[in-house]
Design a protein around this motif. Structure first.
Motif, PDB file in Angstrom:
ATOM      1  N   TYR A 159       0.825  -1.212   0.000  1.00  0.00           N
ATOM      2  CA  TYR A 159       0.000   0.000   0.000  1.00  0.00           C
ATOM      3  C   TYR A 159       0.858   1.260   0.000  1.00  0.00           C
ATOM      4  O   TYR A 159       0.651   2.182  -0.787  1.00  0.00           O
ATOM      5  N   ILE A 160       1.855   1.297   0.883  1.00  0.00           N
ATOM      6  CA  ILE A 160       2.627   2.547   1.003  1.00  0.00           C
ATOM      7  C   ILE A 160       3.546   2.749  -0.199  1.00  0.00           C
ATOM      8  O   ILE A 160       3.799   3.889  -0.612  1.00  0.00           O
ATOM      9  N   LEU A 161       4.012   1.666  -0.795  1.00  0.00           N
ATOM     10  CA  LEU A 161       4.825   1.822  -2.010  1.00  0.00           C
ATOM     11  C   LEU A 161       3.971   2.374  -3.156  1.00  0.00           C
ATOM     12  O   LEU A 161       4.390   3.277  -3.879  1.00  0.00           O
ATOM     13  N   GLY A 166       2.199   6.960  -6.468  1.00  0.00           N
ATOM     14  CA  GLY A 166       1.102   7.856  -6.874  1.00  0.00           C
ATOM     15  C   GLY A 166       1.440   9.308  -6.563  1.00  0.00           C
ATOM     16  O   GLY A 166       1.190  10.212  -7.373  1.00  0.00           O
ATOM     17  N   LEU A 167       2.035   9.535  -5.398  1.00  0.00           N
ATOM     18  CA  LEU A 167       2.380  10.907  -4.996  1.00  0.00           C
ATOM     19  C   LEU A 167       3.429  11.513  -5.922  1.00  0.00           C
ATOM     20  O   LEU A 167       3.516  12.734  -6.069  1.00  0.00           O
ATOM     21  N   GLN A 168       4.221  10.654  -6.548  1.00  0.00           N
ATOM     22  CA  GLN A 168       5.316  11.158  -7.394  1.00  0.00           C
ATOM     23  C   GLN A 168       4.829  11.783  -8.695  1.00  0.00           C
ATOM     24  O   GLN A 168       5.582  12.491  -9.357  1.00  0.00           O
ATOM     25  N   PRO A 172       6.721  19.105  -9.086  1.00  0.00           N
ATOM     26  CA  PRO A 172       7.732  19.987  -9.671  1.00  0.00           C
ATOM     27  C   PRO A 172       9.077  19.265  -9.736  1.00  0.00           C
ATOM     28  O   PRO A 172       9.312  18.313  -8.978  1.00  0.00           O
ATOM     29  N   ARG A 173       9.927  19.744 -10.632  1.00  0.00           N
ATOM     30  CA  ARG A 173      11.301  19.243 -10.702  1.00  0.00           C
ATOM     31  C   ARG A 173      11.913  19.313  -9.293  1.00  0.00           C
ATOM     32  O   ARG A 173      11.708  20.258  -8.568  1.00  0.00           O
ATOM     33  N   ARG A 174      12.610  18.342  -8.875  1.00  0.00           N
ATOM     34  CA  ARG A 174      13.340  18.305  -7.610  1.00  0.00           C
ATOM     35  C   ARG A 174      12.453  18.130  -6.367  1.00  0.00           C
ATOM     36  O   ARG A 174      12.886  18.396  -5.250  1.00  0.00           O
ATOM     37  N   VAL A 175      11.211  17.737  -6.563  1.00  0.00           N
ATOM     38  CA  VAL A 175      10.379  17.348  -5.405  1.00  0.00           C
ATOM     39  C   VAL A 175       9.989  15.902  -5.614  1.00  0.00           C
ATOM     40  O   VAL A 175       9.628  15.500  -6.726  1.00  0.00           O
ATOM     41  N   ASP A 176      10.089  15.102  -4.554  1.00  0.00           N
ATOM     42  CA  ASP A 176       9.828  13.684  -4.730  1.00  0.00           C
ATOM     43  C   ASP A 176       9.126  13.090  -3.508  1.00  0.00           C
ATOM     44  O   ASP A 176       9.050  13.730  -2.453  1.00  0.00           O
ATOM     45  N   ALA A 177       8.646  11.881  -3.659  1.00  0.00           N
ATOM     46  CA  ALA A 177       7.989  11.174  -2.551  1.00  0.00           C
ATOM     47  C   ALA A 177       8.660   9.826  -2.338  1.00  0.00           C
ATOM     48  O   ALA A 177       8.945   9.105  -3.310  1.00  0.00           O
ATOM     49  N   ARG A 197      13.723  -3.526   2.430  1.00  0.00           N
ATOM     50  CA  ARG A 197      14.203  -4.284   1.263  1.00  0.00           C
ATOM     51  C   ARG A 197      13.667  -3.703  -0.036  1.00  0.00           C
ATOM     52  O   ARG A 197      14.410  -3.483  -0.986  1.00  0.00           O
ATOM     53  N   ARG A 198      12.364  -3.496  -0.069  1.00  0.00           N
ATOM     54  CA  ARG A 198      11.753  -3.074  -1.341  1.00  0.00           C
ATOM     55  C   ARG A 198      12.175  -1.668  -1.740  1.00  0.00           C
ATOM     56  O   ARG A 198      12.392  -1.392  -2.923  1.00  0.00           O
ATOM     57  N   THR A 199      12.295  -0.758  -0.760  1.00  0.00           N
ATOM     58  CA  THR A 199      12.715   0.597  -1.129  1.00  0.00           C
ATOM     59  C   THR A 199      14.166   0.576  -1.596  1.00  0.00           C
ATOM     60  O   THR A 199      14.513   1.249  -2.572  1.00  0.00           O
TER      61      THR A 199
END
Ligand SMILES: [Zn+2]
Length: 411
Positions: A159-161, A166-168, A172-177, A197-199
Motif C-alpha cells: 500500500y505505502i509503495l 502515486g504521490l510522485q 515539480p522538478r526536484r520534489v519527490d515522494a 528491502r523493497r525501497t
C-alpha cells in the motif's frame, strides 16, 4: 519553463562551504545551475545580469534533513516527557485534521524565509506533500505508514509503495515522494524489513525515527514503559537489545537510511553499528531537549564517519523551522566551530540524504541553492557570525535552482 538568461549573484562575503570564504565573491548561474564561482572581478566579466549585495553573506541554502510541516506553533502538547507528549499528540489527531494543511503551508513559508532550500519532510501517508511542492523548496516527502491501519505486512508495504508512486506524479522538478518507517515501536519487524528491502531495491531513501527517547529504549529493550502504555505490549517489544541494534536486525540500517534523532541510549556498540551499516543521522537537538530525550552523541558519530545532517523536526516539538537556528543550538551544545556548524546545516544534510552531488555547497555543476544573510562577518569565527545572523532572522533572500523564492521587501 521560461528561458531566463544567466545571472550573477554576488555578495560581500561568499561562503561556498566546499572552499574557503571569498570577499566580494560571485556565482554565475545558468539554467538553474552554478556555472562558475570566484571573485566578482573575474566572474563579473561574463555577459550576465549582476545582483551584488555588498553588505551580505551568501551561503548554500539550508538542507533540513528531518522535518514535519503539519504542526503549528500554538497549542503544542506539553514537553518534558516523550511518551506524555506523543500520547497527547495521538489524542489530538482528529481535531488536527482541520488545520494540518494550513500549518504545513505556514511551516514551509517559515523555512523558506529562513534560507531553507531543501527539506526532507515526513508526514502520515505523505499528507504534507502539496505544501512542500508549492513552497518552491526542493525536497522529499517521506510517507509514513502504520501497518495496523492497513493489514498484513505484505499489504501494508504494498500500500505505502503504491501510495508513494502515486504521490510522485505531476510534481515539480526536484520534489519527490519516498517512504518512511515511522519508528521501531509503531511498525512491526516484518513490515519494517519488507519496506527496507523493497525501497532499497528501487534505490529509494528511507526515513526513520530511531533511538529518540528513553521510553523507546525501554520499549525495545524490555517491552515496558510509557510507549507500552500507549501502544500496548506487542510481540516485538522487549527484544532485549538497543533500538539501533534492533533496527540493524530488521535490516532498517543501510546507506539509504536516514535515521532521525539517535538521541537517547546510543551505546558504544551502536556507535560501531552505525558507520558499519552506512546509515545517516539527522540531528534535532531542540526537539530532543523539549521532549526530555537527552543529547545525541553527534561528535562521536562524526568522528566515526557517520553522515550527519540537521533537522528541525516540527513545530509541536521545536520552536521554529529555522534550520540555521537549530544548527546554532547544536554548535553551542557540542562546542563546535562555526565552520563545522555551517557544514552540518548544508553539505552535512546533503550528504546524509545522498544528494551532495546536487546541492549543499556553492560549486560549479550543482543547483544554485543559496541563502543571503544580512551580516558582515568579523575577524573571529566568521561562519558562526553568519549562523547567528541567520538564526536571528537575518536571511533576506532564498534562491532555489536559480529562482529567487523569497526576497525580503526592500532588499
Ligand atoms: Zn520527527
Amino acid at each position: 519553463m521560461p528561458e531566463t538568461g544567466p545571472v550573477i549573484f554576488a555578495a560581500g562575503t561568499l561562503m561556498p562551504v566546499s572552499s574557503p570564504p571569498l570577499q566580494d565573491g560571485a556565482v554565475l548561474v545558468r539554467d538553474g545551475r552554478i556555472e562558475s564561482v570566484g571573485p566578482l572581478s573575474e566572474v563579473g566579466r561574463e555577459n550576465a545580469e549582476v545582483r551584488f549585495f555588498p553588505n551580505y553573506a551568501m551561503v548554500p541554502g539550508a538542507v533540513n534533513a528531518h522535518a514535519h510541516l503539519g504542526f503549528r506553533r500554538k497549542d503544542r502538547p506539553e514537553g518534558g516527557k516523550f511518551s506524555g507528549w506523543l500520547g497527547k499528540l495521538i489524542e489530538r489527531l482528529p481535531e488536527k485534521e482541520s488545520w494540518t494543511a494550513e500549518a504545513a503551508r505556514d511551516s514551509a513559508r517559515e523555512a523558506v524565509e529562513a534560507g531553507t532550500t531543501y527539506m526532507a519532510e515526513s508526514s502520515p501517508y505523505g499528507e504534507c506533500l502539496p505544501q512542500l511542492a508549492e513552497s518552491g523548496m526542493a525536497g522529499t516527502v517521506f510517507a509514513e505508514f502504520f501497518p495496523h491501519e492497513i493489514g498484513t505486512p505484505e499489504e501494508a508495504v504494498g500500500y505505502i509503495l503504491d501510495k508513494a508512486r502515486g504521490l510522485q506524479e505531476g510534481l515539480p522538478r526536484r520534489v519527490d515522494a519516498r517512504v518512511s518507517v515511522h519508528s521501531v515501536y509503531t511498525v512491526d519487524p516484518e513490515s519494517s524489513r519488507l519496506a527496507a528491502r523493497r525501497t532499497r531495491e528501487m534505490g529509494w531513501k528511507l526515513a526513520i525515527h530511531l533511538s529518540e527517547s528513553p521510553e523507546e529504549v525501554e520499549f525495545v529493550q524490555s517491552g515496558t514503559g510509557g510507549l507500552a502504555d500507549i501502544f500496548g505490549s506487542n510481540e516485538w517489544g522487549g527484544a532485549g537489545v538497543s533500538p539501533v541494534r534492533y533496527a540493524q536486525d530488521v535490516e532498517l540500517l543501510a546507506p539509504e537510511t536516514i535515521a532521525a534523532h539517535l538521541a537517547t541510549g546510543v551505546s558504544g556498540e551502536d556507535l560501531e553499528i552505525l558507520p558499519r551499516t552506512g546509515a545517516a543521522a539527522a540531528h534535532c537537538p531542540r526537539s530532543n531537549e523539549y521532549l526530555g530525550c537527552g543529547v545525541s552523541p553527534v561528535v562521536d558519530m562524526l568522528e566515526r564517519g557517520v553522515r550527519v545532517g540537521m533537522g528541525t523536526d516540527g513545530l509541536w516539538s521545536s520552536p521554529s523551522m529555522n534550520l540555521f537556528e537549530e544548527t546554532l543550538f547544536a554548535v553551542e551544545l557540542h562546542a563546535l566551530e562555526g565552520a563545522v556548524g555551517l557544514e552540518l546545516a548544508t553539505l552535512g544534510g546533503a550528504r546524509a540524504l545522498g544528494i551532495e552531488g546536487e546541492t549543499g555547497t556553492i560549486e560549479a555543476g550543482k543547483w544554485a541553492d543559496l541563502a543571503l544573510v544580512e551580516v558582515v562577518p568579523g575577524d573571529g569565527d566568521a561562519e558562526r557570525d553568519v549562523l547567528e545572523a541567520a538564526a536571528g532572522g537575518g536571511v533576506v533572500a532564498t534562491v532555489v535552482g536559480g529562482d529567487v523564492i523569497y526576497n525580503r521587501p526592500g532588499v
